[in-house]
Design a protein around this motif. Structure first.
Motif, PDB file in Angstrom:
ATOM      1  N   PRO A  29       0.770  -1.235   0.000  1.00 22.68           N
ATOM      2  CA  PRO A  29       0.000   0.000   0.000  1.00 22.68           C
ATOM      3  C   PRO A  29       0.806   1.292   0.000  1.00 22.68           C
ATOM      4  CG  PRO A  29      -0.082  -1.042   2.141  1.00 22.68           C
ATOM      5  CD  PRO A  29       0.615  -1.993   1.217  1.00 22.68           C
ATOM      6  N   LYS A  30       2.015   1.297   0.498  1.00 21.05           N
ATOM      7  CA  LYS A  30       2.764   2.542   0.599  1.00 21.05           C
ATOM      8  C   LYS A  30       3.981   2.594  -0.302  1.00 21.05           C
ATOM      9  CE  LYS A  30       0.547   4.801   3.816  1.00 21.05           C
ATOM     10  NZ  LYS A  30       0.016   6.118   3.605  1.00 21.05           N
ATOM     11  N   PHE A  31       4.339   1.502  -0.922  1.00 24.06           N
ATOM     12  CA  PHE A  31       5.565   1.444  -1.713  1.00 24.06           C
ATOM     13  C   PHE A  31       5.182   1.219  -3.163  1.00 24.06           C
ATOM     14  CE2 PHE A  31       9.903  -0.387  -2.478  1.00 24.06           C
ATOM     15  CZ  PHE A  31      10.594   0.722  -2.027  1.00 24.06           C
ATOM     16  N   THR A  32       5.525   2.124  -4.048  1.00 25.66           N
ATOM     17  CA  THR A  32       4.970   2.116  -5.392  1.00 25.66           C
ATOM     18  C   THR A  32       5.930   1.615  -6.475  1.00 25.66           C
ATOM     19  OG1 THR A  32       5.567   4.437  -5.673  1.00 25.66           O
ATOM     20  CG2 THR A  32       3.339   3.959  -4.870  1.00 25.66           C
ATOM     21  N   LEU A  33       6.997   0.913  -6.125  1.00 23.09           N
ATOM     22  CA  LEU A  33       7.910   0.403  -7.147  1.00 23.09           C
ATOM     23  C   LEU A  33       7.242  -0.584  -8.110  1.00 23.09           C
ATOM     24  CD1 LEU A  33      11.308  -0.069  -5.267  1.00 23.09           C
ATOM     25  CD2 LEU A  33      10.848   1.458  -7.174  1.00 23.09           C
ATOM     26  N   PRO A  34       6.524  -1.599  -7.638  1.00 19.57           N
ATOM     27  CA  PRO A  34       5.907  -2.525  -8.604  1.00 19.57           C
ATOM     28  C   PRO A  34       4.951  -1.824  -9.578  1.00 19.57           C
ATOM     29  CG  PRO A  34       5.984  -3.548  -6.454  1.00 19.57           C
ATOM     30  CD  PRO A  34       6.378  -2.094  -6.263  1.00 19.57           C
ATOM     31  N   PRO A  35       4.048  -0.948  -9.113  1.00 17.81           N
ATOM     32  CA  PRO A  35       3.201  -0.264 -10.092  1.00 17.81           C
ATOM     33  C   PRO A  35       3.995   0.628 -11.047  1.00 17.81           C
ATOM     34  CG  PRO A  35       2.171  -0.184  -7.941  1.00 17.81           C
ATOM     35  CD  PRO A  35       3.571  -0.727  -7.741  1.00 17.81           C
ATOM     36  N   ALA A  36       5.071   1.256 -10.585  1.00 16.30           N
ATOM     37  CA  ALA A  36       5.902   2.078 -11.475  1.00 16.30           C
ATOM     38  C   ALA A  36       6.525   1.202 -12.555  1.00 16.30           C
ATOM     39  CB  ALA A  36       6.984   2.809 -10.680  1.00 16.30           C
ATOM     40  N   ALA A  37       7.035   0.047 -12.177  1.00 12.34           N
ATOM     41  CA  ALA A  37       7.628  -0.873 -13.150  1.00 12.34           C
ATOM     42  C   ALA A  37       6.562  -1.382 -14.117  1.00 12.34           C
ATOM     43  CB  ALA A  37       8.297  -2.048 -12.432  1.00 12.34           C
ATOM     44  N   TYR A  38       5.423  -1.753 -13.585  1.00  9.06           N
ATOM     45  CA  TYR A  38       4.322  -2.237 -14.429  1.00  9.06           C
ATOM     46  C   TYR A  38       3.912  -1.186 -15.462  1.00  9.06           C
ATOM     47  CZ  TYR A  38      -0.468  -3.032 -15.854  1.00  9.06           C
ATOM     48  OH  TYR A  38      -1.608  -3.147 -16.603  1.00  9.06           O
ATOM     49  N   VAL A  60       4.229  -7.426 -10.015  1.00 11.71           N
ATOM     50  CA  VAL A  60       4.265  -7.057 -11.434  1.00 11.71           C
ATOM     51  C   VAL A  60       3.663  -8.176 -12.279  1.00 11.71           C
ATOM     52  CG1 VAL A  60       5.788  -6.586 -13.402  1.00 11.71           C
ATOM     53  CG2 VAL A  60       6.182  -5.425 -11.227  1.00 11.71           C
ATOM     54  N   GLN A  61       4.037  -9.422 -11.995  1.00  8.17           N
ATOM     55  CA  GLN A  61       3.466 -10.543 -12.740  1.00  8.17           C
ATOM     56  C   GLN A  61       1.950 -10.589 -12.582  1.00  8.17           C
ATOM     57  OE1 GLN A  61       5.888 -13.931 -11.392  1.00  8.17           O
ATOM     58  NE2 GLN A  61       6.551 -14.125 -13.519  1.00  8.17           N
ATOM     59  N   ASP A  62       1.467 -10.370 -11.369  1.00  6.16           N
ATOM     60  CA  ASP A  62       0.022 -10.390 -11.112  1.00  6.16           C
ATOM     61  C   ASP A  62      -0.691  -9.262 -11.854  1.00  6.16           C
ATOM     62  OD1 ASP A  62       0.213 -12.601  -9.474  1.00  6.16           O
ATOM     63  OD2 ASP A  62       0.017 -11.463  -7.600  1.00  6.16           O
ATOM     64  N   LEU A  63      -0.105  -8.064 -11.863  1.00  6.33           N
ATOM     65  CA  LEU A  63      -0.715  -6.939 -12.567  1.00  6.33           C
ATOM     66  C   LEU A  63      -0.854  -7.248 -14.060  1.00  6.33           C
ATOM     67  CD1 LEU A  63       1.055  -3.958 -10.767  1.00  6.33           C
ATOM     68  CD2 LEU A  63      -1.388  -4.514 -10.666  1.00  6.33           C
ATOM     69  N   PHE A  64       0.165  -7.852 -14.646  1.00  4.01           N
ATOM     70  CA  PHE A  64       0.079  -8.240 -16.059  1.00  4.01           C
ATOM     71  C   PHE A  64      -0.897  -9.401 -16.254  1.00  4.01           C
ATOM     72  CE2 PHE A  64       4.019  -5.822 -16.834  1.00  4.01           C
ATOM     73  CZ  PHE A  64       3.671  -5.199 -18.026  1.00  4.01           C
ATOM     74  N   CYS A  65      -0.844 -10.385 -15.382  1.00  3.97           N
ATOM     75  CA  CYS A  65      -1.729 -11.550 -15.480  1.00  3.97           C
ATOM     76  C   CYS A  65      -3.195 -11.123 -15.423  1.00  3.97           C
ATOM     77  CB  CYS A  65      -1.417 -12.540 -14.366  1.00  3.97           C
ATOM     78  SG  CYS A  65      -2.427 -14.033 -14.419  1.00  3.97           S
ATOM     79  N   ASN A  66      -3.506 -10.162 -14.555  1.00  2.44           N
ATOM     80  CA  ASN A  66      -4.885  -9.662 -14.441  1.00  2.44           C
ATOM     81  C   ASN A  66      -5.377  -9.029 -15.734  1.00  2.44           C
ATOM     82  OD1 ASN A  66      -5.048 -10.514 -11.808  1.00  2.44           O
ATOM     83  ND2 ASN A  66      -4.503  -8.519 -10.945  1.00  2.44           N
TER      84      ASN A  66
END
Length: 140
Positions: free
Chosen positions: A6-15, A48-54
């Motif tokens: 919730p507070k760390f935005t590295l995975p969404p930035a990479a996605y 990141v994998q989950d964001l793409f998989c979704n």
């Protein structure tokens, strides 16, 4: 934002950077020999994998994270990983560039990440701003 982080935005930035790169160039993950982020660690890599998989995109074949390649989570007490800049530079110079030179890799998408850490924002409970750039290396 993903509830896992919730507070760390590295995975969404990479996605978002990777998704934007694919859309802008009309490519998909299977067009690359290797796609690298760094250092998201195992949790960020999974997010990141989950964001793409979704969204119906398979990132399991050739997507890796520099921190996961550099550290051995079972043998080292490294907690959440290391520096995104340090892990990314180390893996790029020692692993990726030699394989591009010898022909093992022909096309690599390199997306290093970084957190713009500030003691003030952390103490205030604010979201940590994060950044990700994408660079494509190609021998074709």
């Amino acid at each position: 934002m993903d509830s896992h982080c919730p507070k760390f935005t590295l995975p969404p930035a990479a996605y978002l950077t990777l998704r934007t790169h694919f859309a802008a160039l009309g490519t998909c993950p299977s067009d690359y020999d290797l796609i690298l982020t760094g250092d998201l660690g195992s949790l960020g890599h999974a997010i990141v994998q989950d964001l793409f998989c979704n969204r119906g995109v398979d990132m399991t074949r050739n997507y890796q994270d520099c921190g996961m390649l550099l550290y051995d989570a079972t043998a080292q007490d490294m907690h959440a990983g290391g520096s995104g800049a340090g892990c990314s530079a180390s893996v790029l110079c020692a692993h990726v560039l030699p394989k591009l030179q010898n022909g093992t890799f022909r096309r690599v998408l390199f997306a290093p990440t970084g957190a713009l850490l500030s003691p003030l924002t952390s103490l205030q409970g604010e979201t940590i701003p994060c950044i990700c750039h994408a660079v494509e290396f190609s021998t074709v």
